[in-house]
Design an enzyme around this catalytic site. Structure first.
Site, PDB file in Angstrom:
ATOM      1  N   TYR A 127       0.146  -9.201  -1.617  1.00 29.78           N
ATOM      2  CA  TYR A 127       0.570 -10.421  -2.306  1.00 29.78           C
ATOM      3  C   TYR A 127       1.527 -11.284  -1.496  1.00 29.78           C
ATOM      4  O   TYR A 127       1.873 -12.392  -1.921  1.00 29.78           O
ATOM      5  CB  TYR A 127       1.182 -10.076  -3.667  1.00 29.78           C
ATOM      6  CG  TYR A 127       0.131  -9.858  -4.721  1.00 29.78           C
ATOM      7  CD1 TYR A 127      -0.684 -10.903  -5.136  1.00 29.78           C
ATOM      8  CD2 TYR A 127      -0.083  -8.606  -5.276  1.00 29.78           C
ATOM      9  CE1 TYR A 127      -1.675 -10.721  -6.085  1.00 29.78           C
ATOM     10  CE2 TYR A 127      -1.073  -8.398  -6.234  1.00 29.78           C
ATOM     11  CZ  TYR A 127      -1.865  -9.463  -6.633  1.00 29.78           C
ATOM     12  OH  TYR A 127      -2.859  -9.280  -7.569  1.00 29.78           O
ATOM     13  N   GLU A 213     -10.554  17.719  -9.725  1.00 31.15           N
ATOM     14  CA  GLU A 213     -11.189  16.491  -9.240  1.00 31.15           C
ATOM     15  C   GLU A 213     -11.163  15.372 -10.264  1.00 31.15           C
ATOM     16  O   GLU A 213     -10.740  14.255  -9.956  1.00 31.15           O
ATOM     17  CB  GLU A 213     -12.639  16.775  -8.835  1.00 31.15           C
ATOM     18  CG  GLU A 213     -13.381  15.538  -8.342  1.00 31.15           C
ATOM     19  CD  GLU A 213     -14.864  15.788  -8.094  1.00 31.15           C
ATOM     20  OE1 GLU A 213     -15.521  14.875  -7.568  1.00 31.15           O
ATOM     21  OE2 GLU A 213     -15.359  16.884  -8.423  1.00 31.15           O
ATOM     22  N   ASP A 266     -16.706  19.209  -9.046  1.00 33.83           N
ATOM     23  CA  ASP A 266     -18.109  19.294  -9.446  1.00 33.83           C
ATOM     24  C   ASP A 266     -18.933  19.947  -8.340  1.00 33.83           C
ATOM     25  O   ASP A 266     -18.594  19.856  -7.150  1.00 33.83           O
ATOM     26  CB  ASP A 266     -18.679  17.898  -9.726  1.00 33.83           C
ATOM     27  CG  ASP A 266     -18.105  17.269 -10.986  1.00 33.83           C
ATOM     28  OD1 ASP A 266     -17.633  18.019 -11.860  1.00 33.83           O
ATOM     29  OD2 ASP A 266     -18.133  16.027 -11.085  1.00 33.83           O
TER      30      ASP A 266
END
Length: 378
Positions: A127, A213, A266
């Site tokens: 910014y 995760e 996973d």
């Protein structure tokens, strides 16, 4: 700590020893602020010298995307140990002149931050001149490039990342400003600090740290009061791809507590993916060993997970898996390689939530307790 767990024992009880996220000679870690300023000045001096000779200034960076610069070390994992492959940023080339300008602008911001002993987030930097930078992603990438170019850990640049991670469990510590943080609540997690380097007075009786995760799985474990039911532990999630602060926090806990670190992800190619892009800062962003607790591809058949919860691998998944299997460090990770080969042969993947098809509380009441107890970790 991990040396006491043999690979045979790990595999027998359904965990695989892996080195996650990947310089002994590449980086200097006890570098002073004055030395960082000197390195920035040397970069600018090179630019000015080129201009005085009527030559186009050029910046040369180690290529963070090249495996030629990455090696495997059993004590660290994947690490950037050389600059055999480099990226050249030219000021007179249309394809790189914008990046050249971005680097110089951010170097000037970093120089002022270090001089004034102040800090800024990457969002703050964006910014300062959003029209120049174009996107937050450009700023994020260039800050990492500068860290790699100067061969210093990013925290010494006084640039902080905004945390997205959460942490909970048997843990108390003090922030740099003296704020006491207590992570014991069984229902509400604490946001990972934006200044992990300033954390001190860590107190914990945890037996292990578990990296989760997905936020949904993390919240489920939190709701089931997992951190106190089985044994004192610490859970942390980066809500998908872990942010730098979450990784720094795991490393901080490893250095301080010296307890096992587990990963709960996973059973898919992306859950097992090891990143090379941050290998240049391996010593501060990784721990020497992380145990892949689950979900393992072999678990799907061992536990007879219902077939209607299994997901066929996509072409993209297969491409990712083939790429992972070709990576040079796999020769040092035979058990991890075998798990990926199981996935490749079965052509299916599964999310941790698939275990609820066996029983709603299977993950917290059976799967994790059994793996941890039979593995001798609790």
């Amino acid at each position: 700590m991990a040396e006491q767990f043999s690979e045979h024992k790990l595999h027998r009880y359904g965990a695989v020893l892996v080195i996650l996220h990947v310089t002994p000679t590449f980086f200097f870690f006890n570098i002073s602020s004055q030395e960082v300023l000197t390195r920035i000045e040397n970069v600018i001096l090179g630019v000015v010298t080129s201009l005085s000779k009527d030559e186009a200034p050029v910046l040369v960076l180690p290529n963070r995307s090249s495996w030629a610069n990455v090696s495997f070390d059993s004590a660290v994992g994947l690490q950037m140990s050389s600059g055999n492959s480099v990226t050249t940023i030219r000021s007179d080339c249309p394809s790189s002149v914008t990046k050249f300008a971005h680097i110089l602008k951010i170097l000037s911001i970093i120089y002022k931050l270090i001089q004034s002993n102040s800090y800024a987030t990457k969002r703050d930097i964006y910014y300062k001149d959003p029209q120049l930078f174009g996107s937050q992603r450009n700023v994020d990438f260039i800050v990492d490039d500068i860290s790699c170019m100067l061969k210093v850990p990013r925290r010494t640049l006084h640039v902080l990342a905004t945390s997205k991670g959460l942490i909970s469990g048997d843990l108390c510590y003090l922030e740099e400003d003296g704020t006491r943080v207590d992570c014991h609540s069984s229902s509400i997690a604490v946001a990972v600090s934006s200044n992990v380097g300033g954390i001190k007075n860590i107190v914990s009786s945890a037996k292990f740290v578990m990296i989760v995760e997905k936020d949904a799985t993390f919240q489920s474990l939190l709701d089931d009061d997992f951190c106190t039911k089985l044994c004192p532990c610490i859970m942390i999630t980066g809500k998908g791809v872990p942010d730098v602060n979450s990784r720094l926090m795991v490393r901080k806990l490893w250095d301080t507590l010296h307890i096992p670190i587990f990963a709960l992800v996973d059973a898919d190619p992306h859950g097992t993916h090891l990143s090379r892009s941050m290998s240049f800062e391996a010593h501060s962003l990784t721990v020497p060993s992380v145990m892949w607790l689950g979900l393992l591809p072999s678990d799907l058949w061992r536990l007879k997970v219902p077939e209607d919860t299994l997901i066929p691998l996509t072409k993209r998944d297969e491409s990712k898996l083939n790429s992972l299997l070709k990576r040079p460090y796999l020769t040092d990770q035979p058990e991890w390689q075998r798990e990926m080969e199981v996935m490749q042969q079965s052509k299916v993947k599964a999310e941790l939530q698939s275990l609820t098809a066996i029983a709603p509380d299977f993950l917290t009441s059976i799967y994790l307790p059994n793996k941890l107890r039979y593995g001798g970790w609790v």
